[in-house]
Design a protein around this motif. Sequence first.
Motif, PDB file in Angstrom:
ATOM      1  N   MET A   1       0.843  -1.169   0.000  1.00 59.03           N
ATOM      2  CA  MET A   1       0.000   0.000   0.000  1.00 59.03           C
ATOM      3  C   MET A   1       0.894   1.240   0.000  1.00 59.03           C
ATOM      4  N   ASN A   2       0.550   2.203  -0.817  1.00 56.01           N
ATOM      5  CA  ASN A   2       1.193   3.512  -0.766  1.00 56.01           C
ATOM      6  C   ASN A   2       0.393   4.397   0.174  1.00 56.01           C
ATOM      7  N   LEU A   3       1.092   5.148   1.000  1.00 55.30           N
ATOM      8  CA  LEU A   3       0.432   6.002   1.983  1.00 55.30           C
ATOM      9  C   LEU A   3       1.192   7.312   2.081  1.00 55.30           C
ATOM     10  N   SER A   4       0.476   8.404   2.034  1.00 59.08           N
ATOM     11  CA  SER A   4       1.086   9.713   2.261  1.00 59.08           C
ATOM     12  C   SER A   4       0.034  10.622   2.878  1.00 59.08           C
ATOM     13  N   ASN A  46       3.501   3.027   5.963  1.00 55.59           N
ATOM     14  CA  ASN A  46       2.900   2.317   4.838  1.00 55.59           C
ATOM     15  C   ASN A  46       1.703   1.468   5.268  1.00 55.59           C
ATOM     16  N   GLY A  47       1.186   1.759   6.451  1.00 51.67           N
ATOM     17  CA  GLY A  47       0.004   1.044   6.915  1.00 51.67           C
ATOM     18  C   GLY A  47      -0.969   1.987   7.600  1.00 51.67           C
ATOM     19  N   LEU A  48      -2.238   1.830   7.281  1.00 45.93           N
ATOM     20  CA  LEU A  48      -3.295   2.657   7.867  1.00 45.93           C
ATOM     21  C   LEU A  48      -4.456   1.753   8.271  1.00 45.93           C
ATOM     22  N   TYR A  49      -4.864   1.868   9.523  1.00 43.62           N
ATOM     23  CA  TYR A  49      -6.025   1.132  10.026  1.00 43.62           C
ATOM     24  C   TYR A  49      -6.950   2.132  10.702  1.00 43.62           C
ATOM     25  N   ASP A  74      -6.995  -6.172   2.730  1.00 43.41           N
ATOM     26  CA  ASP A  74      -5.676  -6.792   2.800  1.00 43.41           C
ATOM     27  C   ASP A  74      -5.229  -6.945   4.246  1.00 43.41           C
ATOM     28  N   ALA A  75      -4.442  -7.996   4.497  1.00 41.24           N
ATOM     29  CA  ALA A  75      -3.881  -8.198   5.834  1.00 41.24           C
ATOM     30  C   ALA A  75      -2.955  -7.036   6.169  1.00 41.24           C
ATOM     31  N   LEU A  76      -3.026  -6.579   7.402  1.00 49.59           N
ATOM     32  CA  LEU A  76      -2.195  -5.470   7.861  1.00 49.59           C
ATOM     33  C   LEU A  76      -1.495  -5.915   9.138  1.00 49.59           C
ATOM     34  N   ALA A 155      -4.809   3.926  13.476  1.00 50.90           N
ATOM     35  CA  ALA A 155      -3.421   3.525  13.687  1.00 50.90           C
ATOM     36  C   ALA A 155      -2.677   3.718  12.365  1.00 50.90           C
ATOM     37  N   VAL A 156      -1.536   4.388  12.453  1.00 51.58           N
ATOM     38  CA  VAL A 156      -0.675   4.635  11.299  1.00 51.58           C
ATOM     39  C   VAL A 156       0.690   4.079  11.650  1.00 51.58           C
ATOM     40  N   GLY A 157       1.271   3.306  10.736  1.00 56.55           N
ATOM     41  CA  GLY A 157       2.565   2.735  11.053  1.00 56.55           C
ATOM     42  C   GLY A 157       3.246   2.105   9.864  1.00 56.55           C
ATOM     43  N   ALA A 158       4.267   1.334  10.166  1.00 53.15           N
ATOM     44  CA  ALA A 158       5.069   0.657   9.146  1.00 53.15           C
ATOM     45  C   ALA A 158       4.940  -0.847   9.320  1.00 53.15           C
TER      46      ALA A 158
END
Length: 160
Positions: A1-4, A46-49, A74-76, A155-158
């Motif tokens: 996933m791309n995240l910005s 690169n992860g957003l929940y 997708d699994a996170l 939650a935002v993380g890698a």
Amino acid sequence: MNLSGRIHLSLELTATKADGLTTATDPLREYLSRTLSSGAGANAANGLYHEEWSVAAEDTEQIDFTALTDRFGDALNFARLKYLYILNTGTVPLYLTSTLVLLGAPVSAVPIRAGEFYIKGLQDATGYVVQNGISDTIIVENLDPATAGTFDIVAVGATS
């Protein structure tokens, strides 16, 4: 996933006080803004929940940051959290406990009253380390005997 994106916190308050023929003012403007690029290092994620959760009366919900599903299905699996935001949207207090160091693990219950929020953030490359089976969960507890609780979580993380 791309995240910005950007994380913003803004305090804009003005105190006033009548002083004879004038009114004195004390404006406060405090801004915090962090920009995130897509990736796993400093200033990156690169992860957003995000989800709204319910907790039944006298029950708990466990959020395992190594076993989530994102909005795309997708699994996170977070390796590090950079930002965590929890808002109690219900009418009863909730209590957070965790094995994660972002709550100062191990920690006894952190209360979040109705309408209160909890926010934590680190933008360095390490963030808050999430280790499967060791430091990967937050438990949200509702002690009220009759009323369910609700909360929003972001939650935002890698993932690496």
